[in-house]
Motif scaffolding. Structure first.
Motif, short mmCIF file in Angstrom:
data_model
loop_
_atom_site.label_atom_id
_atom_site.label_comp_id
_atom_site.label_asym_id
_atom_site.label_seq_id
_atom_site.Cartn_x
_atom_site.Cartn_y
_atom_site.Cartn_z
N ARG A 82 14.04 -52.72 -49.32
CA ARG A 82 13.87 -54.17 -49.30
C ARG A 82 15.22 -54.83 -49.08
O ARG A 82 16.26 -54.26 -49.44
CB ARG A 82 13.25 -54.67 -50.61
CG ARG A 82 11.79 -54.31 -50.80
CD ARG A 82 11.29 -54.82 -52.14
NE ARG A 82 9.85 -54.73 -52.27
CZ ARG A 82 9.21 -53.63 -52.65
NH1 ARG A 82 9.89 -52.53 -52.94
NH2 ARG A 82 7.88 -53.64 -52.76
N LEU A 83 15.20 -56.04 -48.54
CA LEU A 83 16.46 -56.76 -48.37
C LEU A 83 17.12 -57.06 -49.70
O LEU A 83 18.35 -57.17 -49.78
CB LEU A 83 16.20 -58.06 -47.59
CG LEU A 83 15.78 -57.85 -46.13
CD1 LEU A 83 15.41 -59.18 -45.48
CD2 LEU A 83 16.89 -57.16 -45.34
N ALA A 84 16.33 -57.15 -50.75
CA ALA A 84 16.89 -57.38 -52.09
C ALA A 84 17.81 -56.24 -52.52
O ALA A 84 18.67 -56.42 -53.39
CB ALA A 84 15.76 -57.56 -53.10
N ASP A 85 17.64 -55.05 -51.91
CA ASP A 85 18.50 -53.91 -52.25
C ASP A 85 19.95 -54.14 -51.83
O ASP A 85 20.83 -53.39 -52.28
CB ASP A 85 17.97 -52.64 -51.57
CG ASP A 85 16.58 -52.25 -52.03
OD1 ASP A 85 16.20 -52.63 -53.16
OD2 ASP A 85 15.87 -51.58 -51.25
N PHE A 86 20.19 -55.14 -51.00
CA PHE A 86 21.54 -55.39 -50.49
C PHE A 86 22.18 -56.62 -51.12
O PHE A 86 23.19 -57.12 -50.61
CB PHE A 86 21.49 -55.54 -48.96
CG PHE A 86 20.97 -54.31 -48.27
CD1 PHE A 86 21.82 -53.29 -47.89
CD2 PHE A 86 19.61 -54.17 -48.02
CE1 PHE A 86 21.33 -52.15 -47.26
CE2 PHE A 86 19.10 -53.04 -47.39
CZ PHE A 86 19.97 -52.02 -47.01
N ARG A 87 21.61 -57.11 -52.20
CA ARG A 87 22.19 -58.26 -52.88
C ARG A 87 23.64 -57.96 -53.26
O ARG A 87 23.98 -56.84 -53.64
CB ARG A 87 21.40 -58.57 -54.16
CG ARG A 87 19.99 -59.10 -53.90
CD ARG A 87 19.98 -60.60 -53.72
NE ARG A 87 18.64 -61.07 -53.39
CZ ARG A 87 17.70 -61.34 -54.28
NH1 ARG A 87 17.96 -61.18 -55.56
NH2 ARG A 87 16.52 -61.77 -53.89
N GLY A 88 24.48 -58.97 -53.16
CA GLY A 88 25.90 -58.79 -53.44
C GLY A 88 26.71 -58.61 -52.17
O GLY A 88 27.94 -58.71 -52.20
N LYS A 89 26.03 -58.36 -51.06
CA LYS A 89 26.68 -58.24 -49.76
C LYS A 89 26.23 -59.39 -48.86
O LYS A 89 25.14 -59.93 -49.03
CB LYS A 89 26.31 -56.92 -49.08
CG LYS A 89 26.71 -55.67 -49.84
CD LYS A 89 26.20 -54.44 -49.09
CE LYS A 89 26.53 -53.15 -49.84
NZ LYS A 89 27.96 -52.83 -49.78
N VAL A 90 27.05 -59.72 -47.88
CA VAL A 90 26.59 -60.56 -46.78
C VAL A 90 25.86 -59.63 -45.82
O VAL A 90 26.36 -58.55 -45.49
CB VAL A 90 27.76 -61.27 -46.08
CG1 VAL A 90 27.30 -61.94 -44.79
CG2 VAL A 90 28.39 -62.29 -47.02
N VAL A 91 24.66 -60.02 -45.41
CA VAL A 91 23.81 -59.12 -44.62
C VAL A 91 23.48 -59.75 -43.26
O VAL A 91 23.09 -60.92 -43.19
CB VAL A 91 22.50 -58.80 -45.37
CG1 VAL A 91 21.64 -57.83 -44.55
CG2 VAL A 91 22.80 -58.21 -46.75
N VAL A 92 23.67 -58.97 -42.22
CA VAL A 92 23.25 -59.36 -40.87
C VAL A 92 22.02 -58.53 -40.53
O VAL A 92 22.12 -57.32 -40.31
CB VAL A 92 24.37 -59.13 -39.84
CG1 VAL A 92 23.88 -59.49 -38.43
CG2 VAL A 92 25.61 -59.93 -40.20
N VAL A 93 20.87 -59.17 -40.52
CA VAL A 93 19.61 -58.49 -40.19
C VAL A 93 19.34 -58.71 -38.70
O VAL A 93 19.26 -59.85 -38.24
CB VAL A 93 18.43 -59.06 -41.01
CG1 VAL A 93 17.13 -58.36 -40.64
CG2 VAL A 93 18.71 -58.94 -42.50
N ASN A 94 19.21 -57.62 -37.97
CA ASN A 94 18.90 -57.73 -36.54
C ASN A 94 17.58 -57.04 -36.27
O ASN A 94 17.42 -55.84 -36.52
CB ASN A 94 20.02 -57.09 -35.70
CG ASN A 94 19.72 -57.14 -34.21
OD1 ASN A 94 19.30 -56.15 -33.62
ND2 ASN A 94 19.95 -58.28 -33.60
N LEU A 95 16.60 -57.80 -35.79
CA LEU A 95 15.27 -57.28 -35.49
C LEU A 95 15.19 -56.96 -34.00
O LEU A 95 15.40 -57.85 -33.17
CB LEU A 95 14.21 -58.30 -35.90
CG LEU A 95 14.31 -58.74 -37.37
CD1 LEU A 95 13.33 -59.85 -37.67
CD2 LEU A 95 14.09 -57.57 -38.31
N TRP A 96 14.89 -55.71 -33.68
CA TRP A 96 15.01 -55.27 -32.30
C TRP A 96 13.92 -54.24 -31.96
O TRP A 96 13.27 -53.69 -32.84
CB TRP A 96 16.40 -54.67 -32.05
CG TRP A 96 16.62 -53.34 -32.71
CD1 TRP A 96 16.87 -53.11 -34.04
CD2 TRP A 96 16.59 -52.05 -32.08
NE1 TRP A 96 17.00 -51.76 -34.28
CE2 TRP A 96 16.83 -51.09 -33.09
CE3 TRP A 96 16.38 -51.62 -30.77
CZ2 TRP A 96 16.88 -49.72 -32.82
CZ3 TRP A 96 16.42 -50.25 -30.50
CH2 TRP A 96 16.67 -49.33 -31.52
#
Length: 208
Positions: A82-96
């Motif tokens: 889940r995206l919640a697993d990356f809390r604490g980081k700035v996240v760039v999500v790229n859907l491709w």
């Protein structure tokens, strides 16, 4: 009807038409201004809008951050993520997807972006939405030559419809350290550009 009367009638019609035309002109003129004001109120932007220039001119920066969707996708080993697993980081999500030519074109710039921030505070997550084992296998091979990008997959092809782009491809979303959507971009972009780096730096510099 006498000539003078005919002229008078024609003149009256012209005057009425002119008045009606002016009234219509001002009505139409007022309409767009009113709509623009309403749209501006609805589409308020955050201070990150200053980065919507150059290759990021179409960047969306909502004034009110919203939590990223709690949608389950898979990592390279097939584990639920889940995206919640990356809390604490700035996240760039790229859907491709492999069938999306602009997606493939911009992938090297995402790899360059990831290499530019090796410290761990930035996570670049390309999430593939191809459906079917063969298509996903092709995507895995493709992402393998764009180190250090990891392989993530959304085999149900749902994530593109959960973000501001509403199904557009490619679609890139930036999350802050609290897991909130702060910016979104639909279409191909140069994510290694100075404008993109400045946007990332601004998010990284925000207090936690």
């Amino acid at each position: 009807m006498g000539g003078s009367k005919w002229i008078a009638v024609v003149a009256g019609v012209v005057l009425l038409a002119g008045a009606g035309g002016l009234a219509l002109l001002y009505a139409n003129k007022a309409g767009p201004f009113k709509d623009s004001a309403s749209a501006a109120a609805v589409e308020a932007k955050s201070d990150l809008a200053r980065f919507a220039v150059g290759p990021l001119a179409s960047l969306e920066t909502p004034a009110v951050p919203t939590p990223a969707p709690d949608h389950v996708f898979q990592d390279a080993q097939g584990r639920d993520t889940r995206l919640a697993d990356f809390r604490g980081k700035v996240v760039v999500v790229n859907l491709w997807a492999m069938w999306c030519a602009p997606c493939r074109t911009e992938m090297p710039t995402l790899a360059a972006l990831a290499r530019a921030y090796p410290g761990g505070d930035l996570a670049v997550l390309p999430i593939n939405v191809d459906v079917g084992e063969d298509a996903v296998a092709d995507a895995r091979s493709f992402i393998g030559v764009h180190e250090p990008l990891p392989m993530y997959s959304d085999p149900k092809f749902q994530m593109p419809f959960l973000f501001p782009g509403k199904g557009k491809m490619p679609q890139t979303i930036l999350l802050d350290r609290q897991g909130r959507v702060r910016a979104a971009f639909s279409g191909e972009a140069d994510w290694a550009s100075p404008q993109a780096r400045a946007l990332i730096d601004a998010l990284l510099a925000e207090p936690t």
